[in-house]
Design an enzyme around this catalytic site. Sequence first.
Site, PDB file in Angstrom:
ATOM      1  CG  ASP A  14      -1.997   0.986   1.210  1.00  0.00           C
ATOM      2  OD1 ASP A  14      -2.120   1.671   0.170  1.00  0.00           O
ATOM      3  OD2 ASP A  14      -2.737   1.090   2.208  1.00  0.00           O
ATOM      4  CG  ASP A 108      -3.234   3.938  -3.520  1.00  0.00           C
ATOM      5  OD1 ASP A 108      -4.161   3.244  -3.968  1.00  0.00           O
ATOM      6  OD2 ASP A 108      -3.371   4.697  -2.552  1.00  0.00           O
ATOM      7  CD  GLU A 109      -5.386  -0.448  -1.035  1.00  0.00           C
ATOM      8  OE1 GLU A 109      -5.603  -1.505  -0.454  1.00  0.00           O
ATOM      9  OE2 GLU A 109      -6.260   0.422  -1.228  1.00  0.00           O
TER      10      GLU A 109
END
Lengths: 366, 372
Positions: A14, A108-109
């Site tokens: 993350d 973003d993960e």
Amino acid sequence: MPNDLPIRKIIHVDMDAFYASVEQMDFPELKGKPLAVGGSETRGVVSAASYEARKFGVKSAMSGVLAKKLCPELLFVRTRFDRYKEISAKIRKIFNEYTDLVEPLSLDEAYLDVTENKKGNPSASLIAEEIRSRIYKEVGLTASAGISINKFIAKVASDYNKPNGQKTVNPEDVLDFLEALDIRKFYGIGKVTAEKMYQKGIYTGLDLKSKSLEYLQQHFGKSGSYYYHVVRGIHNSEVKPNRIRKSLAAERTFNENLSSEIFMMERLEHIAEEVSRRLKKSKVAGKTVTLKIKYSDFTLQTRSKTLPYFVNDAAIILETAKELLYQEKMTNSVRLLGISLSNLNTEKKTKTKVEKPIDVQLEFKF
Amino acid sequence: MKFIVSSTYLLKQLQVLGGVINSSNTLPILDNFLFDIQQNKLVVSASDLETTMSATLDIESDNEGSVAIPAKLLLDTLKTFPEQPLTFVVEENNTVEISSNHGKYALAYADGNEFPKSVSLEDPSATKMAGHILATAINKTIFAAGNDDLRPVMSGVFFQFSTEGLTFVATDAHKLVKYTREDVTASQTAEFIMPKKPLNLLKGILAASEEDVTIEYNDSNAKFTFENTVLICRLIDGKYPNYEAVIPKENPNKLNIQRTQFLSSVRRVSIFSNKTTHQIRLKIAGAELNISAEDIDYSNKAEERLTCDYQGDDMQIGFNSRFLVEMLNNLTSDDVQLEMSMPNRAGILTPVDGLDAGEQVTMLVMPVMLNS
């Protein structure tokens, strides 16, 4: 272990305050300042907040007005999705050097299954460390990671030592870790469910574990069985490299609250066109049209209707959304309208392939 | 011009001919019966351009001529009369006046010359058979014919005549019926495909007929003549599929079973089958036949066990239950035999008893591939 399957090694990576960090990297004058990406002082919603802003309580999905109130120093910048996508692609490339089993959740993960990895490294913790340091060196951003035996625990763990940290939950510690976990930290339990759980005396994983499957199903419906298993360390969901899109949406927050349906109609038309454009771009169509209405007092309402066929045409989507809009009188003036399409035809295709065997009536070969 | 005819006699003939008339016609004249009045004879015809049927009636007449009379109006009127003589007077002002015991009725008529002429067959071949045999042949086969406009040849029944016997075949690519009569022969070989509509008409008329039917045919038309009736129709153009090639020759697995018992089990179990595939599963091992169906969407399930006489390997095969029901229903024997080779090859259903000498029925049904 409660699981009969071989133990998997899953990493959840993350990025730390991704959008805000990208802005601070690209514009050094923003470094160290409380920053909100998206929204404005008077309107809109914050997409992401820098850690400096988070100290003041600014969170993503918070309205710009409230954020400014909490943090008067807050700077607002516009979102630059193309830039985030570009960086996200670089990060994904790093992931792919370790494994092909990468399931991106957003820009973003991502989940990585490194049970078998290209580097032949048996330690998932070391891999996570390596990935994080490479992201920092090659991209210039920090990331946090959670490492464990399934996606659920990895996801919870990545939050543990955030920012710029990682947490490994070893197989033998899984049950203790879950028992001690605050119910609010469970992935899939939001504010509303957490409150419901509190009312039933469920505050931690241990409390949750003490409830029977029947009890949980009775009170939480389908999710009950998910909670029951997840707290016992059972979450067999695979890392799916090609995440299937389940819904597609577009929404708009208005400069002024709207109180008449007539004005909303015009906005709705633009939103329907946007949804249709996105559907067509992704070459999908959906059956369920959902209208999202956020009132000026921030209460949220959704109304949906399922059509008997798949649609991606703006006119039909608008027609259905209109119907939903007039279905019930507005309780207040409206600040946001959104339309989402779910029940997409992508879902169905794979489902029928996997779950339902198709029997074929044979023909004579004339 | 005038003629006198019995009301019920005329009605009976017109009701048969009425089956030819389409409910909606592009040519309005086809909504009429053609009355061709000759010396003490009346020939009534109906047509849909593909099929023309005529019947000859004995009447009392004073003149000759032809008129086209609206079919529906005439039939509706005749149905209401008890038996009595009716007098038809063809007036000059384009109306036909009918006089009954009750009163007078005037119908507008069109000139008989506007009615399409039926084709005359050029150098036809001819074969003769008992009416009830033709009716049985149609009855046994027609249900298996297809409805696919893209493959018109399969929407009819294939007539195959030879000096050794007559064969009638129908198929829709999923099921196939072959009906053979070796007790009736033709003077030379001939093959043609008959459309369904005239066959259905013939089936109805000939069902109980002991009289002979003469069939004349050439490349494009066929003509059926019996009693006072003539039916001429256009044949389906095209080449019939080579059906012999799809009949499996080696069928080591043979199931013998009582027909009505098998039929009622299939019917019951099929209620629980998937509503679109109608698929049922036959599992045969030893002397036991297990019939099952499942509709996963609704969690409906059924299973029945029957004792049977079975020779062959244990096997499992899926069928569309509607096909099996249609076929078992069409047979009249006490026992039937189902021969199978593989779960992906056609099953062959034949009656074990109850056939006339020289009569053969072979029914084929393609299975449904089972996924599990």
